[in-house]
Design a protein around this motif. Structure first.
Motif, PDB file in Angstrom:
ATOM      1  N   SER A  97       1.833  74.319 110.776  1.00 55.04           N
ATOM      2  CA  SER A  97       3.104  73.663 111.075  1.00 55.04           C
ATOM      3  C   SER A  97       4.185  74.335 110.243  1.00 55.04           C
ATOM      4  CB  SER A  97       3.022  72.178 110.716  1.00 55.04           C
ATOM      5  OG  SER A  97       2.897  72.035 109.309  1.00 55.04           O
ATOM      6  N   PRO A  98       5.439  74.210 110.652  1.00 57.56           N
ATOM      7  CA  PRO A  98       6.516  74.818 109.852  1.00 57.56           C
ATOM      8  C   PRO A  98       6.506  74.326 108.402  1.00 57.56           C
ATOM      9  CG  PRO A  98       7.373  74.185 111.986  1.00 57.56           C
ATOM     10  CD  PRO A  98       5.975  73.648 111.896  1.00 57.56           C
ATOM     11  N   GLU A  99       6.204  73.046 108.196  1.00 56.71           N
ATOM     12  CA  GLU A  99       6.185  72.489 106.847  1.00 56.71           C
ATOM     13  C   GLU A  99       5.061  73.120 106.007  1.00 56.71           C
ATOM     14  OE1 GLU A  99       6.356  70.657 109.652  1.00 56.71           O
ATOM     15  OE2 GLU A  99       8.413  69.911 109.470  1.00 56.71           O
ATOM     16  N   ARG A 100       3.887  73.244 106.603  1.00 53.21           N
ATOM     17  CA  ARG A 100       2.742  73.832 105.895  1.00 53.21           C
ATOM     18  C   ARG A 100       2.980  75.326 105.630  1.00 53.21           C
ATOM     19  NH1 ARG A 100      -0.551  73.064 102.175  1.00 53.21           N
ATOM     20  NH2 ARG A 100      -2.533  74.108 102.372  1.00 53.21           N
ATOM     21  N   LEU A 101       3.571  76.018 106.585  1.00 55.39           N
ATOM     22  CA  LEU A 101       3.926  77.425 106.432  1.00 55.39           C
ATOM     23  C   LEU A 101       4.900  77.601 105.269  1.00 55.39           C
ATOM     24  CD1 LEU A 101       3.847  80.361 107.684  1.00 55.39           C
ATOM     25  CD2 LEU A 101       5.919  79.678 108.885  1.00 55.39           C
ATOM     26  N   ALA A 102       5.928  76.754 105.230  1.00 57.54           N
ATOM     27  CA  ALA A 102       6.920  76.823 104.158  1.00 57.54           C
ATOM     28  C   ALA A 102       6.270  76.558 102.807  1.00 57.54           C
ATOM     29  CB  ALA A 102       8.045  75.826 104.414  1.00 57.54           C
ATOM     30  N   ALA A 105      10.705  77.430  90.590  1.00 59.12           N
ATOM     31  CA  ALA A 105      10.846  76.527  91.735  1.00 59.12           C
ATOM     32  C   ALA A 105      11.335  77.318  92.945  1.00 59.12           C
ATOM     33  CB  ALA A 105      11.846  75.420  91.404  1.00 59.12           C
ATOM     34  N   GLY A 106      11.149  76.714  94.103  1.00 57.67           N
ATOM     35  CA  GLY A 106      11.623  77.316  95.340  1.00 57.67           C
ATOM     36  C   GLY A 106      11.820  76.241  96.394  1.00 57.67           C
ATOM     37  N   VAL A 107      12.742  76.497  97.291  1.00 56.71           N
ATOM     38  CA  VAL A 107      13.035  75.554  98.373  1.00 56.71           C
ATOM     39  C   VAL A 107      13.118  76.351  99.664  1.00 56.71           C
ATOM     40  CG1 VAL A 107      14.644  73.816  99.241  1.00 56.71           C
ATOM     41  CG2 VAL A 107      14.346  74.100  96.783  1.00 56.71           C
ATOM     42  N   PHE A 108      12.583  75.786 100.722  1.00 59.02           N
ATOM     43  CA  PHE A 108      12.563  76.434 102.031  1.00 59.02           C
ATOM     44  C   PHE A 108      13.380  75.575 102.982  1.00 59.02           C
ATOM     45  CE2 PHE A 108      11.139  78.452 105.773  1.00 59.02           C
ATOM     46  CZ  PHE A 108      10.391  79.565 105.449  1.00 59.02           C
ATOM     47  N   TYR A 109      14.446  76.141 103.533  1.00 58.07           N
ATOM     48  CA  TYR A 109      15.272  75.450 104.527  1.00 58.07           C
ATOM     49  C   TYR A 109      15.087  76.130 105.876  1.00 58.07           C
ATOM     50  CZ  TYR A 109      17.791  72.641 101.101  1.00 58.07           C
ATOM     51  OH  TYR A 109      18.118  71.724 100.138  1.00 58.07           O
ATOM     52  N   LEU A 110      15.005  75.327 106.895  1.00 54.80           N
ATOM     53  CA  LEU A 110      14.875  75.815 108.262  1.00 54.80           C
ATOM     54  C   LEU A 110      16.210  75.622 108.961  1.00 54.80           C
ATOM     55  CD1 LEU A 110      13.011  76.837 110.562  1.00 54.80           C
ATOM     56  CD2 LEU A 110      12.520  74.426 111.068  1.00 54.80           C
ATOM     57  N   ARG A 111      16.668  76.665 109.611  1.00 55.17           N
ATOM     58  CA  ARG A 111      17.951  76.571 110.310  1.00 55.17           C
ATOM     59  C   ARG A 111      17.751  75.803 111.611  1.00 55.17           C
ATOM     60  NH1 ARG A 111      22.436  81.185 110.726  1.00 55.17           N
ATOM     61  NH2 ARG A 111      24.082  79.817 111.443  1.00 55.17           N
ATOM     62  N   GLN A 112      18.539  74.760 111.761  1.00 51.23           N
ATOM     63  CA  GLN A 112      18.548  73.916 112.954  1.00 51.23           C
ATOM     64  C   GLN A 112      19.944  73.985 113.568  1.00 51.23           C
ATOM     65  OE1 GLN A 112      15.883  72.736 114.080  1.00 51.23           O
ATOM     66  NE2 GLN A 112      14.499  72.191 112.405  1.00 51.23           N
ATOM     67  N   PRO A 113      20.121  73.560 114.809  1.00 51.40           N
ATOM     68  CA  PRO A 113      21.459  73.604 115.424  1.00 51.40           C
ATOM     69  C   PRO A 113      22.503  72.820 114.621  1.00 51.40           C
ATOM     70  CG  PRO A 113      19.800  73.160 117.098  1.00 51.40           C
ATOM     71  CD  PRO A 113      19.105  73.128 115.784  1.00 51.40           C
ATOM     72  N   GLY A 126      22.456  72.304 111.318  1.00 52.16           N
ATOM     73  CA  GLY A 126      22.560  72.780 109.948  1.00 52.16           C
ATOM     74  C   GLY A 126      21.205  73.223 109.430  1.00 52.16           C
ATOM     75  N   LEU A 127      20.996  73.052 108.122  1.00 52.06           N
ATOM     76  CA  LEU A 127      19.741  73.450 107.484  1.00 52.06           C
ATOM     77  C   LEU A 127      18.939  72.210 107.123  1.00 52.06           C
ATOM     78  CD1 LEU A 127      21.203  76.131 105.052  1.00 52.06           C
ATOM     79  CD2 LEU A 127      20.055  76.532 107.222  1.00 52.06           C
ATOM     80  N   GLU A 128      17.649  72.269 107.394  1.00 51.38           N
ATOM     81  CA  GLU A 128      16.767  71.155 107.078  1.00 51.38           C
ATOM     82  C   GLU A 128      15.717  71.641 106.086  1.00 51.38           C
ATOM     83  OE1 GLU A 128      13.456  68.294 109.214  1.00 51.38           O
ATOM     84  OE2 GLU A 128      14.604  69.700 110.431  1.00 51.38           O
ATOM     85  N   ARG A 129      15.568  70.900 104.975  1.00 53.08           N
ATOM     86  CA  ARG A 129      14.572  71.254 103.973  1.00 53.08           C
ATOM     87  C   ARG A 129      13.189  70.884 104.508  1.00 53.08           C
ATOM     88  NH1 ARG A 129      12.695  67.802 100.208  1.00 53.08           N
ATOM     89  NH2 ARG A 129      14.616  66.588 100.263  1.00 53.08           N
ATOM     90  N   ILE A 130      12.320  71.906 104.602  1.00 49.35           N
ATOM     91  CA  ILE A 130      10.982  71.629 105.124  1.00 49.35           C
ATOM     92  C   ILE A 130       9.893  71.934 104.096  1.00 49.35           C
ATOM     93  CG2 ILE A 130      11.639  71.982 107.535  1.00 49.35           C
ATOM     94  CD1 ILE A 130      10.246  74.745 107.333  1.00 49.35           C
ATOM     95  N   GLY A 131      10.288  72.448 102.944  1.00 52.39           N
ATOM     96  CA  GLY A 131       9.295  72.728 101.920  1.00 52.39           C
ATOM     97  C   GLY A 131       9.946  72.962 100.575  1.00 52.39           C
ATOM     98  N   SER A 132       9.185  72.644  99.543  1.00 54.41           N
ATOM     99  CA  SER A 132       9.661  72.917  98.185  1.00 54.41           C
ATOM    100  C   SER A 132       8.453  73.154  97.299  1.00 54.41           C
ATOM    101  CB  SER A 132      10.501  71.756  97.652  1.00 54.41           C
ATOM    102  OG  SER A 132       9.695  70.610  97.481  1.00 54.41           O
ATOM    103  N   GLU A 152      19.205  67.694 104.249  1.00 56.31           N
ATOM    104  CA  GLU A 152      19.922  68.518 105.222  1.00 56.31           C
ATOM    105  C   GLU A 152      21.199  69.051 104.594  1.00 56.31           C
ATOM    106  OE1 GLU A 152      20.553  66.266 108.778  1.00 56.31           O
ATOM    107  OE2 GLU A 152      18.426  66.176 109.249  1.00 56.31           O
ATOM    108  N   LEU A 153      21.563  70.240 105.015  1.00 53.49           N
ATOM    109  CA  LEU A 153      22.787  70.893 104.529  1.00 53.49           C
ATOM    110  C   LEU A 153      23.555  71.452 105.711  1.00 53.49           C
ATOM    111  CD1 LEU A 153      21.466  73.060 101.551  1.00 53.49           C
ATOM    112  CD2 LEU A 153      23.042  71.156 101.376  1.00 53.49           C
ATOM    113  N   PRO A 154      24.885  71.282 105.712  1.00 55.28           N
ATOM    114  CA  PRO A 154      25.672  71.960 106.748  1.00 55.28           C
ATOM    115  C   PRO A 154      25.703  73.455 106.451  1.00 55.28           C
ATOM    116  CG  PRO A 154      27.052  70.529 105.384  1.00 55.28           C
ATOM    117  CD  PRO A 154      25.658  70.400 104.885  1.00 55.28           C
ATOM    118  N   VAL A 155      25.696  74.265 107.483  1.00 56.21           N
ATOM    119  CA  VAL A 155      25.655  75.721 107.319  1.00 56.21           C
ATOM    120  C   VAL A 155      26.970  76.260 106.773  1.00 56.21           C
ATOM    121  CG1 VAL A 155      25.314  77.905 108.535  1.00 56.21           C
ATOM    122  CG2 VAL A 155      23.979  75.931 109.167  1.00 56.21           C
ATOM    123  N   ASP A 156      28.054  75.577 107.000  1.00 56.39           N
ATOM    124  CA  ASP A 156      29.362  76.120 106.630  1.00 56.39           C
ATOM    125  C   ASP A 156      29.846  75.655 105.262  1.00 56.39           C
ATOM    126  OD1 ASP A 156      29.636  73.530 107.424  1.00 56.39           O
ATOM    127  OD2 ASP A 156      31.365  73.872 108.731  1.00 56.39           O
TER     128      ASP A 156
END
Length: 191
Positions: A130-135, A150-158, A160-166, A177-181
């Motif tokens: 899964s994307p979460e397990r991959l991250a 430490a590290g954080v993995f964000y996945l780009r969604q329409p 914005g960015l969604e945190r899927i792993g840390s 979630e983070l806005p891209v802009d």
């Protein structure tokens, strides 16, 4: 190759230069004890500091010249000067070659480190994940390999960015979630 103790290596090289210089002074011109100057230059090829062979080479060249002027008479001055001049060129070439040897070894070590990381990541993400397990697995391998805290993995969604792993991070302090802009992360993504 096990890393060498730089201070001990430099001390060994300088002791070698002094020992050969002493032999050179105690012998008349024409005896080729100066050929032993290759040993201290060779010692420092194990160094991690690329300039060390050049420093030892400079000390060797100074000793070769001083030995020429301070040694007892023996061989004809012209012949001894020619021998030592040619030897100085070869000794200097050995010192320069040592520098390039160390620089190449550093490049090889860096490439090996990158390749080992790539192999570790490739092994950790095999299979249907899964994307979460991959991250999560990617961050774990990258974190350990690079000695990151430490590290954080964000996945780009329409939207914005969604945190899927840390890994090693306090997720309560991180936005889900983070806005891209916005912010530094958004600017890095845009650029």
């Amino acid at each position: 190759m096990k890393p060498a103790n730089e201070t001990a290596l430099m001390a060994l090289a300088l002791i070698g230069v002094i020992a050969v210089f002493t032999l050179d002074l105690l012998s008349p011109l024409g005896f080729t004890f100066w050929i032993l100057y290759f040993l201290p230059i060779g010692f420092v090829w194990r160094s991690r500091q690329a300039n060390m062979p050049l420093f030892v080479g400079a000390a060797v060249l100074a000793a070769v010249v001083a030995g020429f002027f301070l040694s007892a008479d023996g061989l004809e001055q012209n012949v001894a000067a020619t021998n030592r001049s040619l030897a100085s060129v070869v000794l200097l070439a050995a010192a320069i070659a040592g520098r390039f040897f160390i620089l190449n070894r550093q490049e090889i070590d860096a490439a090996k480190w990158v390749q080992e990381g790539q192999v570790a990541i490739a092994r950790s993400v095999q299979g249907e994940l899964s994307p979460e397990r991959l991250a999560q697995q990617t961050l774990e391998v990258l974190g350990k390999h690079s000695a990151a805290r430490a590290g954080v993995f964000y996945l780009r969604q329409p939207q914005g960015l969604e945190r899927i792993g840390s890994w090693g991070a306090d997720t309560s302090a991180l936005p889900r979630e983070l806005p891209v802009d916005e912010g530094h992360l958004g600017r890095a993504i845009r650029e």
